[in-house]
Design a protein around this motif. Sequence first.
Motif, short mmCIF file in Angstrom:
data_model
loop_
_atom_site.label_atom_id
_atom_site.label_comp_id
_atom_site.label_asym_id
_atom_site.label_seq_id
_atom_site.Cartn_x
_atom_site.Cartn_y
_atom_site.Cartn_z
N ASP A 21 0.81 -1.21 0.00
CA ASP A 21 0.00 0.00 0.00
C ASP A 21 0.85 1.26 0.00
O ASP A 21 0.34 2.34 -0.33
N ASN A 22 2.11 1.15 0.37
CA ASN A 22 3.03 2.27 0.36
C ASN A 22 4.01 2.13 -0.80
O ASN A 22 4.22 1.02 -1.32
N THR A 274 4.40 2.49 -7.40
CA THR A 274 3.38 3.30 -6.73
C THR A 274 2.01 2.64 -6.91
O THR A 274 1.81 1.83 -7.83
N LYS A 277 -4.46 5.40 -5.79
CA LYS A 277 -5.42 5.65 -4.70
C LYS A 277 -6.82 5.88 -5.24
O LYS A 277 -7.81 5.48 -4.60
N ASN A 288 -0.09 7.03 -4.60
CA ASN A 288 0.35 7.11 -3.20
C ASN A 288 1.75 7.69 -3.06
O ASN A 288 2.35 7.64 -1.98
N PRO A 329 -0.32 12.04 -3.30
CA PRO A 329 -1.30 11.74 -2.26
C PRO A 329 -1.60 12.89 -1.30
O PRO A 329 -2.58 12.81 -0.55
N PHE A 372 2.61 11.26 4.51
CA PHE A 372 2.85 10.27 3.46
C PHE A 372 4.37 10.06 3.30
O PHE A 372 5.18 10.68 3.97
#
Length: 384
Positions: A21-22, A274, A277, A288, A329, A372
């Motif tokens: 997710d990151n 990446t 989102k 993100n 993000p 972030f």
Amino acid sequence: MGHNKTVWDNPAEVIRNLQPDNPVMAFAPTVLQERARRFINGFPGLVTYAVKSNPEEVVVQNLLSAGLKGFDVASPAEIDLVGRLAPGAARHYHNPVRARCEIAHAVEAGVRAWSVDSQSELDKLFEQVPTSIDGQKVEISPRFKLPVLGAIYDFGSKFGATPEMAAEMLRAVEARGYVASLTFHPGTQCVDPAAWESYIRVARDICDMADVRIRRLNVGGGFPSYRVVGVEPELEAIFDRIGTTAEEMFGQDAPELVCEPGRGLCADAFSLITRVKAVRDGSSVFLNDGVYGGLAELPVVGNIDRVQVFDADGRLREAERSGRIIFGPTCDSVDRLPGELGLPADITEGDYVIFHGAGAYSTVTNTRFNGFGAMTHATVMALE
């Protein structure tokens, strides 16, 4: 910055197994070492890595393994990093403006190669830097500038003396008993070999004006990475032009050549993974990561369009591409990539966008703005 210890086949495998997710920076040591050997074998002189472009220890260690013997350092922290990881390597302190405390730190560390681009900074060096350290002569290289040619970013807007001023400083350096050399930087992502040719020709003019025979000529960085599909840099053409021009202009008095690539060495050894989102109303894409993270330099130097898009299961999306506005993000409106980027028409939330060639000025400029930027690292055997 975390690092996953598994060695994956490629970024797609990272996606399939981790579904991160990151943002993830995928690093291929084999690519970095191959690029280093390409420089070492092709450039007609000493290759020094510009640490600022990516100071990760794993980068320095892999460059050493490939045979690199020199580093361009721009701060006390970089001086100490190289001193710890490669105590026998050459360190060239070529940031031409330094505080007196920084000069003292470098002298204490044994740095013997310096650049300078103004009389006031040269006076500081004369005050603090001895003509020899540990029995070896100290080199000072006036840095000169010309109008930018064939580059996407003009280093001369901040650094560099006129050729006339460089000649005056060169004359003073030799008179004081230092090793007299010259240096320049043609500009970032410079794809035209003629840029180096122009600088080398003027370097000879400076030597003639000063009536000084230089020991070395540092032709700077600016060597391009592979950023645009179908436009792979012709590094060997640049190497050849540098060598032939130096021979033509200096003949039997030709100085030893030095270069200091940063982007040209490290960029293509990394790919930034990446995640999407959101796709807002079928148009703009939110990722993100953005300009406060691993894509920090894109608004300045332009988009990397070597991108691939994978779905959440790691399958490549191959639909026809169309231009999309890309946002990062954060809640800051400047967090967007320049222009538009071509992405598959069927891109959707949860997909992954991989930016290939993202290893320069990315990990080192990543911030935690707005909460972030929790980037992790992964090691891969290949990048595609």
